[in-house]
Scaffold this motif. Structure first.
Motif, PDB file in Angstrom:
ATOM      1  N   VAL A 117       1.089  -1.315   0.071  1.00 29.45           N
ATOM      2  CA  VAL A 117       0.125   0.000   0.029  1.00 29.45           C
ATOM      3  C   VAL A 117       0.579   1.210   0.129  1.00 29.45           C
ATOM      4  N   LEU A 118       2.079   1.029   0.483  1.00 32.87           N
ATOM      5  CA  LEU A 118       2.975   2.353   0.517  1.00 32.87           C
ATOM      6  C   LEU A 118       3.900   2.526  -0.810  1.00 32.87           C
ATOM      7  N   SER A 119       3.678   1.690  -1.553  1.00 30.60           N
ATOM      8  CA  SER A 119       4.520   1.561  -2.717  1.00 30.60           C
ATOM      9  C   SER A 119       4.134   2.803  -3.552  1.00 30.60           C
ATOM     10  N   TYR A 120       2.783   3.027  -3.685  1.00 27.87           N
ATOM     11  CA  TYR A 120       2.515   4.171  -4.708  1.00 27.87           C
ATOM     12  C   TYR A 120       2.781   5.635  -4.218  1.00 27.87           C
ATOM     13  N   ALA A 121       2.804   5.894  -2.833  1.00 27.72           N
ATOM     14  CA  ALA A 121       3.074   6.904  -2.413  1.00 27.72           C
ATOM     15  C   ALA A 121       4.549   6.915  -2.350  1.00 27.72           C
ATOM     16  N   ILE A 122       5.251   6.204  -2.083  1.00 25.13           N
ATOM     17  CA  ILE A 122       6.871   6.165  -2.349  1.00 25.13           C
ATOM     18  C   ILE A 122       7.524   6.711  -3.713  1.00 25.13           C
ATOM     19  N   GLY A 123       6.654   5.712  -4.536  1.00 26.16           N
ATOM     20  CA  GLY A 123       6.795   6.282  -6.065  1.00 26.16           C
ATOM     21  C   GLY A 123       6.702   7.645  -6.268  1.00 26.16           C
ATOM     22  N   TYR A 124       5.522   8.231  -6.032  1.00 28.88           N
ATOM     23  CA  TYR A 124       5.270   9.765  -6.321  1.00 28.88           C
ATOM     24  C   TYR A 124       6.353  10.752  -5.395  1.00 28.88           C
ATOM     25  N   ALA A 125       6.611  10.140  -4.347  1.00 27.70           N
ATOM     26  CA  ALA A 125       7.510  11.020  -3.549  1.00 27.70           C
ATOM     27  C   ALA A 125       8.963  11.143  -3.987  1.00 27.70           C
TER      28      ALA A 125
END
Length: 581
Positions: A117-125
Motif C-alpha cells: 500500500v505504501l509503494s504508490y506514495a513512495i513512487g510519487y514522492a
C-alpha cells in the motif's frame, strides 16, 4: 468505485481494487498518496476521522484525531502571554493521529501488506507528482517565512528557489526515504502481515519517527503570534497514543440514517441541521429554501460552540437531537436573517461560550496561510483538507477526511520530509468549556466524513474539505440526493454535487484567528440574481462568489438490491476525480 479530491489518489485506490484489494486497502494506499500530491492540505502527522461499514457489519467510526499532549495546559499557554493557541508552529501541535488510524484500518480490515500500500506514495514522492495550482499559491503566501525562518521547508517546496509551477513535477525524496526505512524495519520484524503493520506502528510511536517528531517539537518555531515557541509534544505523548474505534451518532429521516462521528468533531451539527429542517422543505434553490437551511445552520453551529467537544458525558447529545428540543429551536427561525449567536439550553442546562466568542472574535480578518479557513472575505475559495470515499464489490464502504500537517503549518522535519500538525489551535484557552485545551483530550475538529444507510443498509459515503463549511456543503448535498430523481435507476450523486452551493460564517470560526461574520452568506453566482436579491431583502449579508466556488464534495454509493455502484466528484477546481468499473 472511488471518489477523492485528487485524481492520482483516486487512480491509486482503483489500482489497488483492480489488483484484488478491498476498499480498506485502497483507502490506505490513496491516503498516503494524498500526503504527497496535496501536501498543502494534509500530511502524515495530521489527522483523519473515518466512518467505515464493513460488508455485513455495522458502521463504525475510526478516530485518527490525536489529543493534546500532557504538557499542553491552559496555564502554560497563558504564561506565554497567549489568549489563543497560535495557528502555526510547534505550540499548536496535537499528538499526530492520522498514521496510526491508517495502520489500524489496514490491519483490522485490509488484506494487503504495508509495502504494497505504501509503494504508490513512495513512487510519487521519489519521482515527483504534477503540482496543482494551489500548491504553488500556498507556498508563495509563506515564501518569506520559508526563506528566513523555515529553511527545511524551503529545501522541499522551493526547489531552485522558486515554488513549483502548475503541472511541474514536485518530489519529496526525504518522505520517500522515511517510508522506505519504515517498510524495511517492518519487514525485518517478521513475515506476517499484521506483524509488519505492528512494527510500523511501533516505529511511529517509539522508534526513529517518534524520536524525530519529539526532537523537532522541542525546537522553537516562529508562529502566528509573532514569537518563537517550542511545542509541548514529547516522546511519552507519542508512545501513549493509539487510534480508537467508537460507535457513530445517527439520525433518521425519510427512511435514511446518517452516521457521523461524535462531538469531538462538528459532525453532530449535520444531524442537528437535518433535525431542524422542516418535514416539507421549500423548493430547492429558492430564497425560501436557502434561508430556511441557513437559519437552521446558525442554530446548529451556535450549539456546536456552546456544547461540542471531547468532554465525554458532559456533551448532551441526546437532548440536542431530541424532538422537543428541536421543535423549540425550529420555532426561532423567522422570515429575517438572524445576526445573533443563539445556543440553546438542552435539558435546562445554561450554555457557556468562550469570552472570545462572545465578542472579541467578530469581524477579525482571515489571514491567508493561518490555519484552515477556506473562504476569504472576497468569497474566493482555497483548499484546506482532502476527502476520499471507496466502495468495493464486496459491499465494504468507507469515508475519510484527511487533514492537518500542512506544508505551511510547521517546518518540514528534515529527516522525515513532513511537518507537525496544528490542530490545537481549535481549543480554547479558557477553562470550563467543552472545547477547552485539556491534556489528553482531543481538540474539537471540523473534519467530518459522512455515511448514510437506507432501510438499514449502508448505501452512500460522502464528504468534503472546507473547515467550518464541511457540514454545510455536505448537508446541502445530502438533501439534494434525497430530492433529485434517480439517473438510470441510481442516486444522482453528480447532479447533487453540481447543484449551486453556499455557506455562512455567522458563528465563531474554528481556526486562528477565530473569525466571525454575523449575518454573512456566501453563495455561488449560479444561485441566480432573483434569489440573491430576495436573500438580501431578508437581511442576509450576501457575498456572491464565482459560479463554481462552493464545496469540494466526493461521494460513492452502492444499491443494496442490485449491487450496482456509483460515484460522483467535484468539478470545482478540476481536481476531484471519480473512477470505477
Amino acid at each position: 468505485m472511488v471518489s477523492s479530491t485528487h485524481w492520482l489518489a483516486s487512480s491509486t485506490a482503483m489500482a489497488v481494487l483492480e489488483d484484488g484489494g478491498n476498499a480498506f486497502d485502497a483507502a490506505v494506499a490513496a491516503g498516503f498518496v494524498l500526503h504527497v500530491v496535496e501536501p498543502h492540505l494534509n500530511g502524515p502527522a495530521g489527522e483523519v476521522p473515518m466512518i467505515l461499514a464493513p460488508a455485513g457489519g455495522r458502521p463504525t467510526v475510526l478516530c485518527g484525531q490525536g489529543p493534546a499532549p500532557a504538557g499542553a495546559t491552559i496555564g502554560h499557554y497563558r504564561s506565554l502571554g497567549l489568549d489563543l493557541v497560535p495557528g502555526t508552529g510547534s505550540l499548536a501541535a496535537a499528538v499526530p493521529g492520522a498514521f496510526d488510524a491508517w495502520m489500524l484500518l489496514l490491519r483490522d480490515h485490509g488484506t494487503r501488506r504495508l509495502a504494497d500500500v505504501l509503494s504508490y506514495a513512495i513512487g510519487y514522492a521519489e519521482h515527483g507528482a504534477p503540482a496543482v495550482e494551489r500548491i504553488g499559491e500556498t507556498i508563495e503566501t509563506v515564501r518569506e517565512l520559508f526563506e528566513t525562518e523555515w529553511p527545511s521547508s524551503a529545501e522541499v517546496y522551493l526547489p531552485g528557489g522558486r515554488s513549483p509551477a502548475p503541472g511541474e513535477l514536485l518530489a519529496n525524496r526525504a518522505l520517500a526515504g522515511t517510508w522506505r526505512r519504515l517498510v524495511a524495519e517492518a519487514e525485518a520484524a517478521g513475515p506476517g502481515r499484521e506483524t509488519q503493520i505492528e512494527a510500523a506502528r511501533r516505529a511511529w510511536r517509539e522508534g526513529f519517527i517518534a524520536e524525530e517528531l519529539a526532537a523537532f517539537a522541542a525546537t522553537e518555531v516562529l508562529d502566528t503570534s509573532g514569537e518563537r515557541h517550542a511545542g509541548t509534544l514529547t516522546g511519552d505523548d507519542l508512545a501513549a497514543y493509539e487510534a480508537t474505534y467508537e460507535p457513530p451518532l445517527t439520525y433518521d429521516r425519510d427512511g435514511w440514517t446518517v452516521c457521523k462521528a461524535g462531538p469531538w468533531t462538528q459532525g453532530p451539527a449535520f444531524l442537528q441541521q437535518l433535525a431542524l429542517a422542516p418535514d416539507v422543505l421549500p423548493e430547492a434553490g429558492t430564497a425560501d429554501y436557502v434561508h430556511t437551511l441557513v437559519e437552521g445552520t446558525k442554530l446548529a453551529m451556535a450549539d456546536r460552540e456552546a456544547w461540542y467537544g471531547d468532554a465525554g458525558d458532559g456533551v448532551p447529545m441526546t437532548e440536542l437531537l431530541s424532538p422537543g428540543y428541536t421543535a423549540q429551536r425550529r420555532s426561532l427561525i423567522g422570515d429575517r436573517a438572524s445576526t445573533e449567536l443563539r445556543p440553546g439550553s438542552p435539558g435546562g442546562r445554561a450554555p457557556r461560550l468562550s469570552d472570545y466568542a462572545l465578542g472579541e472574535a467578530a469581524d477579525i480578518p482571515v489571514a491567508a496561510g493561518a490555519g484552515e479557513p477556506t473562504v476569504m472575505d472576497t468569497g474566493a475559495s482555497r483548499g484546506d483538507t482532502c476527502h476520499l470515499d471507496v466502495v468495493d464489490r464486496h459491499g465494504n464502504l468507507v469515508a475519510t477526511t484527511p487533514s492537518g500537517g500542512w506544508l505551511h503549518a510547521n517546518p518540514v522535519i528534515p529527516a522525515l520530509g513532513f511537518p507537525l500538525g496544528t490542530r490545537l489551535q481549535m481549543a480554547w484557552l479558557q477553562p470550563g468549556l467543552p472545547n477547552s485545551l485539556t491534556p489528553g483530550r482531543r481538540p474539537r475538529t471540523t473534519l467530518t466524513p459522512s455515511l448514510a444507510l437506507r432501510g438499514g443498509e449502508p448505501v452512500m459515503a460522502f464528504g468534503t474539505p472546507g473547515g467550518d463549511q464541511q457540514d454545510q456543503w455536505s448537508f446541502h448535498f445530502f438533501l439534494a440526493v434525497l430530492h433529485r430523481a434517480p439517473v438510470r435507476g441510481q442516486l444522482d450523486l453528480q447532479g447533487a454535487i453540481d447543484a449551486p452551493n453556499w455557506h455562512n460564517d455567522s458563528f465563531t470560526g474554528s481556526f486562528y484567528p477565530r473569525a466571525m461574520r454575523p449575518g454573512s452568506l456566501t453563495v455561488e453566482s449560479r444561485l441566480g440574481a432573483d434569489t440573491i436579491a430576495e436573500l438580501r431583502r431578508r437581511g442576509h449579508d450576501v457575498t456572491v462568489g464565482e459560479p463554481w466556488s462552493e464545496g469540494r464534495l466526493c461521494a460513492v454509493a452502492r444499491d443494496p438490491e442490485t449491487g450496482i455502484l456509483s460515484a460522483g466528484a467535484n468539478p470545482r477546481g478540476m481536481q476531484g476525480y471519480a473512477v470505477g468499473r
